[in-house]
Design an enzyme around this catalytic site. Structure first.
Site, PDB file in Angstrom:
ATOM      1  N   TYR A  82       0.827  -1.205   0.000  1.00 40.83           N
ATOM      2  CA  TYR A  82       0.000   0.000   0.000  1.00 40.83           C
ATOM      3  C   TYR A  82       0.863   1.258   0.000  1.00 40.83           C
ATOM      4  O   TYR A  82       2.088   1.183   0.170  1.00 40.83           O
ATOM      5  CB  TYR A  82      -0.961  -0.012   1.196  1.00 40.83           C
ATOM      6  CG  TYR A  82      -0.305   0.309   2.519  1.00 40.83           C
ATOM      7  CD1 TYR A  82       0.555  -0.579   3.140  1.00 40.83           C
ATOM      8  CD2 TYR A  82      -0.532   1.534   3.156  1.00 40.83           C
ATOM      9  CE1 TYR A  82       1.158  -0.272   4.357  1.00 40.83           C
ATOM     10  CE2 TYR A  82       0.059   1.851   4.372  1.00 40.83           C
ATOM     11  CZ  TYR A  82       0.903   0.942   4.961  1.00 40.83           C
ATOM     12  OH  TYR A  82       1.510   1.247   6.153  1.00 40.83           O
TER      13      TYR A  82
ATOM     14  N   ARG B 235       8.153   4.094  -4.749  1.00 40.80           N
ATOM     15  CA  ARG B 235       8.225   3.152  -3.619  1.00 40.80           C
ATOM     16  C   ARG B 235       7.189   2.042  -3.773  1.00 40.80           C
ATOM     17  O   ARG B 235       7.466   0.873  -3.468  1.00 40.80           O
ATOM     18  CB  ARG B 235       8.026   3.898  -2.300  1.00 40.80           C
ATOM     19  CG  ARG B 235       8.171   2.987  -1.089  1.00 40.80           C
ATOM     20  CD  ARG B 235       8.186   3.746   0.209  1.00 40.80           C
ATOM     21  NE  ARG B 235       6.909   4.340   0.528  1.00 40.80           N
ATOM     22  CZ  ARG B 235       6.666   5.102   1.592  1.00 40.80           C
ATOM     23  NH1 ARG B 235       7.643   5.383   2.431  1.00 40.80           N
ATOM     24  NH2 ARG B 235       5.480   5.606   1.824  1.00 40.80           N
TER      25      ARG B 235
ATOM     26  N   ARG C 261      -7.706 -20.611  -1.574  1.00 40.18           N
ATOM     27  CA  ARG C 261      -6.730 -20.354  -0.520  1.00 40.18           C
ATOM     28  C   ARG C 261      -5.614 -21.398  -0.472  1.00 40.18           C
ATOM     29  O   ARG C 261      -5.799 -22.510   0.047  1.00 40.18           O
ATOM     30  CB  ARG C 261      -7.436 -20.286   0.843  1.00 40.18           C
ATOM     31  CG  ARG C 261      -6.493 -19.801   1.939  1.00 40.18           C
ATOM     32  CD  ARG C 261      -7.099 -19.907   3.312  1.00 40.18           C
ATOM     33  NE  ARG C 261      -6.153 -19.433   4.315  1.00 40.18           N
ATOM     34  CZ  ARG C 261      -5.109 -20.149   4.766  1.00 40.18           C
ATOM     35  NH1 ARG C 261      -4.894 -21.374   4.321  1.00 40.18           N
ATOM     36  NH2 ARG C 261      -4.263 -19.628   5.647  1.00 40.18           N
TER      37      ARG C 261
ATOM     38  N   HIS D  40      -1.108 -21.245  -0.054  1.00 47.07           N
ATOM     39  CA  HIS D  40      -0.026 -20.291   0.207  1.00 47.07           C
ATOM     40  C   HIS D  40       0.732 -19.845  -1.052  1.00 47.07           C
ATOM     41  O   HIS D  40       1.003 -18.657  -1.205  1.00 47.07           O
ATOM     42  CB  HIS D  40       0.954 -20.863   1.230  1.00 47.07           C
ATOM     43  CG  HIS D  40       0.422 -20.816   2.633  1.00 47.07           C
ATOM     44  ND1 HIS D  40      -0.661 -21.565   3.039  1.00 47.07           N
ATOM     45  CD2 HIS D  40       0.804 -20.113   3.714  1.00 47.07           C
ATOM     46  CE1 HIS D  40      -0.914 -21.316   4.314  1.00 47.07           C
ATOM     47  NE2 HIS D  40      -0.038 -20.437   4.752  1.00 47.07           N
TER      48      HIS D  40
ATOM     49  N   LYS E 289       6.451  -1.929   1.991  1.00 46.53           N
ATOM     50  CA  LYS E 289       5.263  -1.320   2.616  1.00 46.53           C
ATOM     51  C   LYS E 289       4.098  -2.297   2.469  1.00 46.53           C
ATOM     52  O   LYS E 289       3.204  -2.142   1.622  1.00 46.53           O
ATOM     53  CB  LYS E 289       4.978   0.054   1.987  1.00 46.53           C
ATOM     54  CG  LYS E 289       4.127   0.936   2.897  1.00 46.53           C
ATOM     55  CD  LYS E 289       4.218   2.388   2.510  1.00 46.53           C
ATOM     56  CE  LYS E 289       3.199   3.265   3.213  1.00 46.53           C
ATOM     57  NZ  LYS E 289       3.286   3.315   4.669  1.00 46.53           N
TER      58      LYS E 289
ATOM     59  N   GLU F 250      12.491   2.471  14.092  1.00 47.18           N
ATOM     60  CA  GLU F 250      11.475   3.451  13.674  1.00 47.18           C
ATOM     61  C   GLU F 250      10.249   3.246  14.545  1.00 47.18           C
ATOM     62  O   GLU F 250      10.274   2.430  15.478  1.00 47.18           O
ATOM     63  CB  GLU F 250      11.130   3.260  12.187  1.00 47.18           C
ATOM     64  CG  GLU F 250      10.573   1.874  11.876  1.00 47.18           C
ATOM     65  CD  GLU F 250      10.232   1.652  10.401  1.00 47.18           C
ATOM     66  OE1 GLU F 250      10.178   2.611   9.617  1.00 47.18           O
ATOM     67  OE2 GLU F 250       9.997   0.470  10.058  1.00 47.18           O
TER      68      GLU F 250
ATOM     69  N   LEU G 120      11.252   1.255   6.955  1.00 56.14           N
ATOM     70  CA  LEU G 120      10.618   1.655   5.702  1.00 56.14           C
ATOM     71  C   LEU G 120      11.385   2.856   5.144  1.00 56.14           C
ATOM     72  O   LEU G 120      11.711   3.766   5.919  1.00 56.14           O
ATOM     73  CB  LEU G 120       9.160   2.058   5.987  1.00 56.14           C
ATOM     74  CG  LEU G 120       8.352   2.425   4.753  1.00 56.14           C
ATOM     75  CD1 LEU G 120       7.951   1.168   3.984  1.00 56.14           C
ATOM     76  CD2 LEU G 120       7.115   3.224   5.124  1.00 56.14           C
TER      77      LEU G 120
HETATM   78  C1  LIG Z   1       6.591   1.635   9.699  1.00 55.79           C
HETATM   79  C2  LIG Z   1       6.607   3.000   9.099  1.00 55.79           C
HETATM   80  N1  LIG Z   1       7.744   3.718   9.125  1.00 55.79           N
HETATM   81  C3  LIG Z   1       7.804   4.959   8.618  1.00 55.79           C
HETATM   82  C4  LIG Z   1       6.689   5.544   8.051  1.00 55.79           C
HETATM   83  C5  LIG Z   1       6.774   6.935   7.477  1.00 55.79           C
HETATM   84  O1  LIG Z   1       6.813   6.832   6.073  1.00 55.79           O
HETATM   85  P1  LIG Z   1       6.334   8.030   5.155  1.00 55.79           P
HETATM   86  O2  LIG Z   1       7.173   9.198   5.524  1.00 55.79           O
HETATM   87  O3  LIG Z   1       6.633   7.578   3.768  1.00 55.79           O
HETATM   88  O4  LIG Z   1       4.887   8.239   5.424  1.00 55.79           O
HETATM   89  C6  LIG Z   1       5.486   4.833   7.979  1.00 55.79           C
HETATM   90  C7  LIG Z   1       4.314   5.429   7.359  1.00 55.79           C
HETATM   91  O5  LIG Z   1       3.270   4.848   7.244  1.00 55.79           O
HETATM   92  C8  LIG Z   1       5.447   3.523   8.511  1.00 55.79           C
HETATM   93  O6  LIG Z   1       4.315   2.801   8.477  1.00 55.79           O
END
Ligand SMILES: Cc1ncc(COP(=O)(O)O)c(C=O)c1O
Length: 284
Positions: free
Chosen positions: A35, A54, A103, A105, A150, A182, A206
């Site tokens: 997403y 991304r 369903r 895997h 993501k 993070e 991320l």
């Molecule tokens: C785990 C994680 N880290 C960092 C971020 C920040 O990313 P961005 O600046 O691209 O929104 C997000 C945003 O959803 C996130 O889910």
């Protein structure tokens, strides 16, 4: 918020209420999808290309077919118009799953169409957190080793964020091997002696678009940066801390695990970056 907005679903526009997603969808069954969230400032998507690049990377990393980025861009702009959001602040959500199939895997047949959904909804800011700062708590990073994708499989992030809210904190900071990686939905930075430190890109975070923007702003403003994991043991020495994200933007952290950051007020580096960020996103 418009109760039944127009959305984009599998190539066409329709009312959200009319969207029909199969219970066999692999997003529903396995969390097998990726997403993006894009902020729209005054009707204009911010860093749209960076988000779409991304998204393309996430798709490639999980072995899903390519998606035409220009079609997504057009759909996003059409949704802004169709939902009367021209000139307004909004949020664009895009989700792509590996489609619906019996369903099992392993991946389904190659011809199985991906499920593609996009919605643009009005977004109203509560500026208080950015002004006053927020509280965070630290917890072990229980996530997998591909946090650079993501993915919609966000259960560890959901559990962690709920734990934070239960403790009346805004965010959790994940700690892996003694270093802050993070947050559950944000990137993390700390300032030591006017140098901004943040975790380097790699499988444990991320590649945050906001982090990218902030690093560019630092370079423009002459703020020194260090892409190095921030050790939990050094947090007591941090002058400033902030969490970053598409909606979080640059939010100061003033309390971590009950301890004050610096003098307990948002610091000068944070304020300088917030100001530059606003100039970048407003009145473009
Ligand atoms: C785990 C994680 N880290 C960092 C971020 C920040 O990313 P961005 O600046 O691209 O929104 C997000 C945003 O959803 C996130 O889910």
């Amino acid at each position: 918020m418009e109760s039944n907005p127009t959305v984009f679903f599998n190539g066409g526009f329709m009312k959200k209420e009319d969207v029909c997603i199969s219970p066999d969808d692999r997003g529903f069954l396995f969390g097998d999808g990726v997403y993006e969230v894009i902020k729209i400032y005054e009707g204009e998507p911010f860093e749209l290309d960076t988000h779409l690049v991304r998204l393309a990377r996430s798709l490639a990393e999980v072995g899903m077919k390519e998606i035409d980025s220009r079609q997504l861009e057009k759909a996003c702009r059409s949704l802004i118009e169709k939902n009367d959001l021209a000139g307004r602040d909004a949020s664009c959500y895009i989700q792509i799953t590996r489609g619906a199939a019996v369903r099992k895997h392993p991946f389904p047949e190659k011809e199985t169409p991906l499920t593609v959904y996009m919605a643009v909804t009005a977004h109203k800011e509560d500026g208080r957190k950015k002004e006053q700062g927020v509280k965070v708590i630290l917890r072990p990073d229980i996530r997998w080793n591909r946090c650079d994708i993501k993915s919609v499989s966000l259960l560890p992030n959901v559990l962690a964020c709920q734990e934070a809210r239960d403790e009346e904190a805004e965010e959790i900071l994940f700690v892996r091997d003694g270093a802050v990686t993070e947050g559950s939905h944000t990137n993390f930075c700390a300032v030591f002696d006017n140098v901004l430190h943040t975790h380097p890109e790699g499988p444990n975070i991320l590649p945050s678009v906001t982090r990218d923007v902030v690093l560019r702003l630092c370079s423009r403003l002459g703020i020194e940066t260090r892409l190095y994991p921030v050790l939990e043991s050094r947090l007591e020495k941090a002058d400033e801390m902030m969490i970053l994200g598409t909606h979080t933007e640059i939010t100061p952290v003033v309390l971590w695990d009950g301890k004050q950051v610096g003098n307990g007020k948002p610091g000068p580096v944070t304020r300088k970056l917030q100001e530059a960020f606003t100039a970048l996103t407003r009145n473009r």
